[in-house]
Design an enzyme around this catalytic site. Structure first.
Site, PDB file in Angstrom:
ATOM      1  N   GLN A  32      34.225  24.427 -19.902  1.00 43.72           N
ATOM      2  CA  GLN A  32      34.388  25.293 -18.735  1.00 43.72           C
ATOM      3  C   GLN A  32      35.176  26.557 -19.099  1.00 43.72           C
ATOM      4  O   GLN A  32      36.220  26.492 -19.733  1.00 43.72           O
ATOM      5  CB  GLN A  32      35.103  24.503 -17.617  1.00 43.72           C
ATOM      6  CG  GLN A  32      35.238  25.248 -16.319  1.00 43.72           C
ATOM      7  CD  GLN A  32      33.898  25.546 -15.655  1.00 43.72           C
ATOM      8  OE1 GLN A  32      33.030  24.692 -15.556  1.00 43.72           O
ATOM      9  NE2 GLN A  32      33.726  26.788 -15.224  1.00 43.72           N
ATOM     10  N   ASP A  66      24.639  25.399 -21.359  1.00 46.57           N
ATOM     11  CA  ASP A  66      25.037  26.692 -20.798  1.00 46.57           C
ATOM     12  C   ASP A  66      24.165  27.820 -21.366  1.00 46.57           C
ATOM     13  O   ASP A  66      24.151  28.921 -20.826  1.00 46.57           O
ATOM     14  CB  ASP A  66      26.500  26.991 -21.168  1.00 46.57           C
ATOM     15  CG  ASP A  66      27.464  26.698 -20.029  1.00 46.57           C
ATOM     16  OD1 ASP A  66      27.010  26.616 -18.871  1.00 46.57           O
ATOM     17  OD2 ASP A  66      28.681  26.557 -20.308  1.00 46.57           O
ATOM     18  N   LYS A  68      30.382  19.694 -10.648  1.00 46.82           N
ATOM     19  CA  LYS A  68      29.346  19.363 -11.647  1.00 46.82           C
ATOM     20  C   LYS A  68      29.296  17.851 -11.861  1.00 46.82           C
ATOM     21  O   LYS A  68      28.217  17.245 -11.919  1.00 46.82           O
ATOM     22  CB  LYS A  68      29.634  20.088 -12.974  1.00 46.82           C
ATOM     23  CG  LYS A  68      29.339  21.576 -12.904  1.00 46.82           C
ATOM     24  CD  LYS A  68      29.933  22.357 -14.073  1.00 46.82           C
ATOM     25  CE  LYS A  68      29.741  23.848 -13.831  1.00 46.82           C
ATOM     26  NZ  LYS A  68      30.430  24.698 -14.816  1.00 46.82           N
TER      27      LYS A  68
END
Ligand code: NAP
Length: 293
Positions: A96, A119, A52
């Site tokens: 994460q 997200d 990422k």
């Protein structure tokens, strides 16, 4: 022969258009910024975070990678998130998954400013998706699956879609996206308590597999001419591979592919789309936070 849905190519195309948007924003003095927080040293999570960070930089975004010890407390993490919420250089925040066991993941998600929740897991974004509010930040993996269907002109209107898996990250938002006006599929969501899973799956024109069970769905789960989207990413031991493992999906690709109209491979199918959608979500969040184009 089925069509092999090439996620790498579609993701690259999406990222090229995101890079153009970033260049336009930068020309106005705005650099989209993404903060990715990693707790502990879970090898797969570390690899995701690295990738990422790298993609962010390649596209011209500002990336802040925050690697914290697994012993970080909930309080310390919430304090860090409060700082990122207030930081004008940061437009997207993600923590994460999976965090260490002592962290309350739901509380962490709720602490993220929903406008920076790239997200799409914050309750306000979940509700916005359910309400078909176009301002919703939508979870990246299901959004990527929908993009693949669109890129390959696979019609969803009136199609029977079966989503196997009901997680908040993949299954539920996938079902909501397919059900929404515009996509217009007729959606069934299956899970570990579903009776006669094979018969349910065989009803699908579009079958989305998100179980986390290596090669679980076989030929008996797929009807001739179906489109199969395999979200699964599972490491299985493979002494022949220098890493000692290889990645397989939730679908038994070799058994299923001959029956399909189209299918995603693993790797190279849904995986690259997830990162591409994350980049797109960060730019959207940046535009919304900075007053649009
Ligand atoms: P998850 O939270 O573990 O959810 C799995 C879901 O599958 C649950 O709803 C579970 O049902 C259902 N399930 C498990 N075994 C089943 C069975 N035998 N029959 C029917 N349903 C079953 O997993 P997730 O986070 O959604 O991830 C799913 C997969 O996608 C994993 O392989 C993950 O690595 C992968 N993934 C890939 C990406 C990507 O970028 N490509 C992103 C995220 C996840 P219950 O609810 O009844 O337990």
């Amino acid at each position: 022969m089925p069509t092999f849905i090439d996620g790498k190519t579609i993701a690259a195309r999406s990222q090229a258009s995101t890079a153009d948007e970033i260049a336009r924003l930068r020309a106005r003095g705005i650099t989209p910024g993404l903060a990715v927080v990693l707790l502990g040293d879970h090898p797969a999570s570390r690899a995701y975070v690295r990738s990422k960070d790298k993609t962010c930089r390649e596209l011209g975004m500002y990336s802040r990678k925050l690697e914290l010890p697994a012993s970080t407390t909930q309080e310390e993490l919430l304090h860090l998130i409060a700082g990122l919420n207030a930081d004008p250089a940061i437009h997207g925040i993600l923590v994460q998954s999976p965090p260490p066991r002592h962290i309350d993941e739901a509380a962490v998600v709720r602490a993220i400013d929903p406008r920076k929740d790239v997200d799409g897991f914050h309750p306000l974004n979940v509700a916005a998706l359910a309400m078909e509010d176009p301002s919703a930040l939508v979870p990246c993996t299901p959004l990527g699956c929908l993009e693949l269907l669109r890129a390959y002109d696979i019609p969803t209107r009136g199609a029977r879609a079966v989503v196997v898996g009901r997680s908040l990250i993949v299954g539920k938002p996938m079902a909501m996206l397919l059900l929404a006006k515009g996509a217009d599929a007729t959606v069934t969501v299956a899970h570990s308590r579903t009776a006669d899973l094979a018969a349910v799956c065989r009803e699908a024109d579009i079958l989305v597999a998100a179980l986390g069970r290596p090669k679980f769905l076989g030929a008996e789960h797929v009807r001739d001419g179906a489109v199969v989207i395999d979200v699964g990413i599972n490491r299985v031991e493979d002494p022949a591979d220098p890493r000692g493992y290889r990645l397989v999906g939730d679908v038994d690709f070799d058994a299923v592919a001959p029956k399909c109209r189209a299918i995603t491979p693993v790797p190279g199918g849904v995986g690259p789309m997830t990162i591409a959608m994350l980049m797109g979500n960060t730019v959207r969040a940046c535009r919304a936070l900075t007053g649009g184009e």
